[in-house]
Design a protein around this motif. Sequence first.
Motif, mmCIF file in Angstrom:
data_model
loop_
_atom_site.group_PDB
_atom_site.id
_atom_site.type_symbol
_atom_site.label_atom_id
_atom_site.label_comp_id
_atom_site.label_asym_id
_atom_site.label_seq_id
_atom_site.Cartn_x
_atom_site.Cartn_y
_atom_site.Cartn_z
ATOM 1 N N LEU A 1 1.943 3.159 -2.773
ATOM 2 C CA LEU A 1 3.088 2.397 -3.619
ATOM 3 C C LEU A 1 2.254 2.330 -4.639
ATOM 4 O O LEU A 1 1.846 1.702 -5.200
ATOM 5 C CB LEU A 1 4.292 1.251 -3.633
ATOM 6 N N GLN A 2 2.708 3.139 -6.141
ATOM 7 C CA GLN A 2 1.575 2.702 -7.361
ATOM 8 C C GLN A 2 2.712 2.144 -8.627
ATOM 9 O O GLN A 2 1.478 1.812 -8.833
ATOM 10 C CB GLN A 2 1.003 4.317 -7.734
ATOM 11 N N ASP A 3 3.985 2.763 -8.676
ATOM 12 C CA ASP A 3 4.631 1.915 -10.001
ATOM 13 C C ASP A 3 4.450 0.147 -9.037
ATOM 14 O O ASP A 3 5.112 0.246 -8.410
ATOM 15 C CB ASP A 3 5.796 2.713 -9.462
ATOM 16 N N SER B 1 0.934 -0.269 -18.645
ATOM 17 C CA SER B 1 1.750 1.427 -18.525
ATOM 18 C C SER B 1 3.134 0.442 -19.246
ATOM 19 O O SER B 1 3.720 2.052 -19.714
ATOM 20 C CB SER B 1 2.091 1.228 -16.741
ATOM 21 N N SER C 1 0.557 -1.042 -0.317
ATOM 22 C CA SER C 1 -0.217 0.241 -0.212
ATOM 23 C C SER C 1 0.813 1.549 0.192
ATOM 24 O O SER C 1 2.002 1.494 0.928
ATOM 25 C CB SER C 1 -0.747 -0.187 2.076
ATOM 26 N N ARG D 1 6.610 -1.804 -7.014
ATOM 27 C CA ARG D 1 5.325 -2.732 -6.067
ATOM 28 C C ARG D 1 6.091 -4.363 -6.279
ATOM 29 O O ARG D 1 5.958 -4.577 -5.475
ATOM 30 C CB ARG D 1 3.780 -3.085 -6.359
#
Lengths: 210, 210, 210, 210
Positions: free
Chosen positions: B87-89, B151, B85, B93
């Motif tokens: 972390l977006q990339d 992405s 949680s 992750r």
Amino acid sequence: MAESATQSSPSAQTRQDKRDRIIDAAVQVFADKGYRSARISDIARGAGVADGTIYLYFRNKEDLLLTIFEEKMEKLLDDLGDALSGLQDPLDRMRAYARFHFLQLRTYPALAQVLQVELRQSTRFLHDYRPEKLWQYLSVFEQLVHAGQASGQIHGDVDPFIVKWAFFGALDELSMQWVLSRKRDRFNLDQAADQVVDVFLRGMLATSAR
Amino acid sequence: MAESATQSSPSAQTRQDKRDRIIDAAVQVFADKGYRSARISDIARGAGVADGTIYLYFRNKEDLLLTIFEEKMEKLLDDLGDALSGLQDPLDRMRAYARFHFLQLRTYPALAQVLQVELRQSTRFLHDYRPEKLWQYLSVFEQLVHAGQASGQIHGDVDPFIVKWAFFGALDELSMQWVLSRKRDRFNLDQAADQVVDVFLRGMLATSAR
Amino acid sequence: MAESATQSSPSAQTRQDKRDRIIDAAVQVFADKGYRSARISDIARGAGVADGTIYLYFRNKEDLLLTIFEEKMEKLLDDLGDALSGLQDPLDRMRAYARFHFLQLRTYPALAQVLQVELRQSTRFLHDYRPEKLWQYLSVFEQLVHAGQASGQIHGDVDPFIVKWAFFGALDELSMQWVLSRKRDRFNLDQAADQVVDVFLRGMLATSAR
Amino acid sequence: MAESATQSSPSAQTRQDKRDRIIDAAVQVFADKGYRSARISDIARGAGVADGTIYLYFRNKEDLLLTIFEEKMEKLLDDLGDALSGLQDPLDRMRAYARFHFLQLRTYPALAQVLQVELRQSTRFLHDYRPEKLWQYLSVFEQLVHAGQASGQIHGDVDPFIVKWAFFGALDELSMQWVLSRKRDRFNLDQAADQVVDVFLRGMLATSAR
DNA sequence: AATGAATGAGTTTTCATTCAT
DNA sequence: AATGAATGAAAACTCATTCAT
């Protein structure tokens, strides 16, 4: 009783056959139930011999497992040597290594399972067996990484020891999943081998792109 | 000792303590000897209870193992969620995933061994247990690969299913070797985690260099 | 906790109730599973008390069984006396005896089964219990045969001791079959009683026809 | 010792002997303690074999009991047939039936006790065993009553079903008492048999005297 | 008095190993 | 050499009984 008349004694041939049948049956039963749950009588039935006969060829159940380790790993090592011979480039040899590994698996799935699961636990409940042959088998890969670094193909930051285990673990886990999956759900082993090798090689390369 | 006033009877606290002690002892003994070789009396001794007491908390030996699987994997999944949680990339992750995995391992090595070895055999001799929680744990990684491909960070040729198992196998095997190695011979787990992640990420990247 | 305020102490009433509930539950469980297979915890559950409570009222499992024998046979003897009182003729009393026996059975089938099966085996695994009350119950019949011989109604060749057991066995076996038979297959107990009594009485009569 | 030439292997003779010894020991121990209280180790000791040997011949303790039921009742039925053969008159056959019953009892008192007590409980804790052979044994008597009625010797009012159980119960109870009584207190079984038969036959006769 | 969690002795059953044939 | 019946040690599990609360 009715042994072939051409051979003397109960015949070395026959004896070897029987020993092999016991080993093959043991591999199968160990793979099916695990070493601890495997029963000698199951192995005997599988080999078509009496329970007691097994003890004429092996000291006990543990000796049977250890013998499988030793002899099968011995052969595996030899065959690996053959599979890599003729290839010079470290990267080519790594690819060949992975393909060889998966080929063994597809050809002898029960053996693969025994070697993977039981060999891994060997030190746990077999008094103090050291799986030297397994280490040799793995160190072949480690040497290839070293060679690749020496030739400048593989990045110097890579730790051959760590990568060896990572690579082996990757192959191993895929083997296990392939064996455990129902036949119809099985992924393509050759493609899987290529994938794994591609990822590992690209990941280790000393390219300018890094 | 610290009996909460909200609890009645021989104290839910005490009861939970005893249950936990049994589970902890079982994890240890299963890790040391393997499920089949583990004796209930060993677990009882380890937990400081009588043999029969174990049967007040668990139906039988198998139930004890399955409970460990379920409860510990449940917690593992929760903790993994916490670790990722924020972390977006996807690549970040993945790194966090590997570090989390090794952190668990270092913190609970016996548990790691039980989950690795016994879960691997689960379908074999446990009636027909399906390790759903383990699959969930792994599918988290698979989703990260998908996200990375979406992405554009990860190459489209990569098969997330295959890479998932390969990655898990790599982490797992290193875990196992770390656990099995004598304390003084142990490699640095953090560095190993970085190595593995580096190799995998680089191997999967959609760089122009490819 | 919330015992009736009208009674002092945990109240003799309550105590007796609980004791009775334990006995009743024990009768049921002993009838269902047999003494050896009956579990104290089953009896406790049936009585709505804790396992340990049973030991406040009875020394142990055996004592519980013996108490059932003693108390229930005591009551049975008393009730038999009432059932025969008012009847003078030995033959009439025999008929009443049989009807009484079957009436008990129909009213308390579980108790009947316990008394029949377990009492019969009592000397076998209870150290040296002698079922005196059972013998008294049977000797009532023996006395009736003697009386019948004294009055000339029953043939002098009849051995009261033998006939007593034969008669009891006949009643008993029919009881057992009635209890064991599914409800819808049950024969009519009253008619069965009459049949048995008729056969026995006719068989013992000192008629000229002999 | 007296190995028949027709038999091979560790001799069918020896094997049968051992099986018989186990059955005989089991009959004795079951008679002494009852099925539930009987210990396999007692039976093994009685048979002069190791505990495990019993499991080479019988699946488990229950199978041992059921085998005794089946085999012994089978033989009993055969022998009953022999005992009655040659006799035509229903009343004669009834007398022979009773004498046969008591003869068995005197010859094999332990077996008698097992068959009586355990068969009585059979449906209770043995899965759902139906003692068919026992029912056959008893129906022989029921048929005799029918035959006696057909020939006009036995009164038409008699219910063969009821009388069957009454008669069996009478024989059974006397058997039990004879077995339970100390040797010196034992009544004369032959006289008892005659008494019982006399009473029953007289009781059932279709004489004008009625 | 009542509870019910805990105990551990006791029992069935399995199976690696032996050995008489 | 081969057999497979026999052995008996080992281990999971049950349950009557106890006792701290």
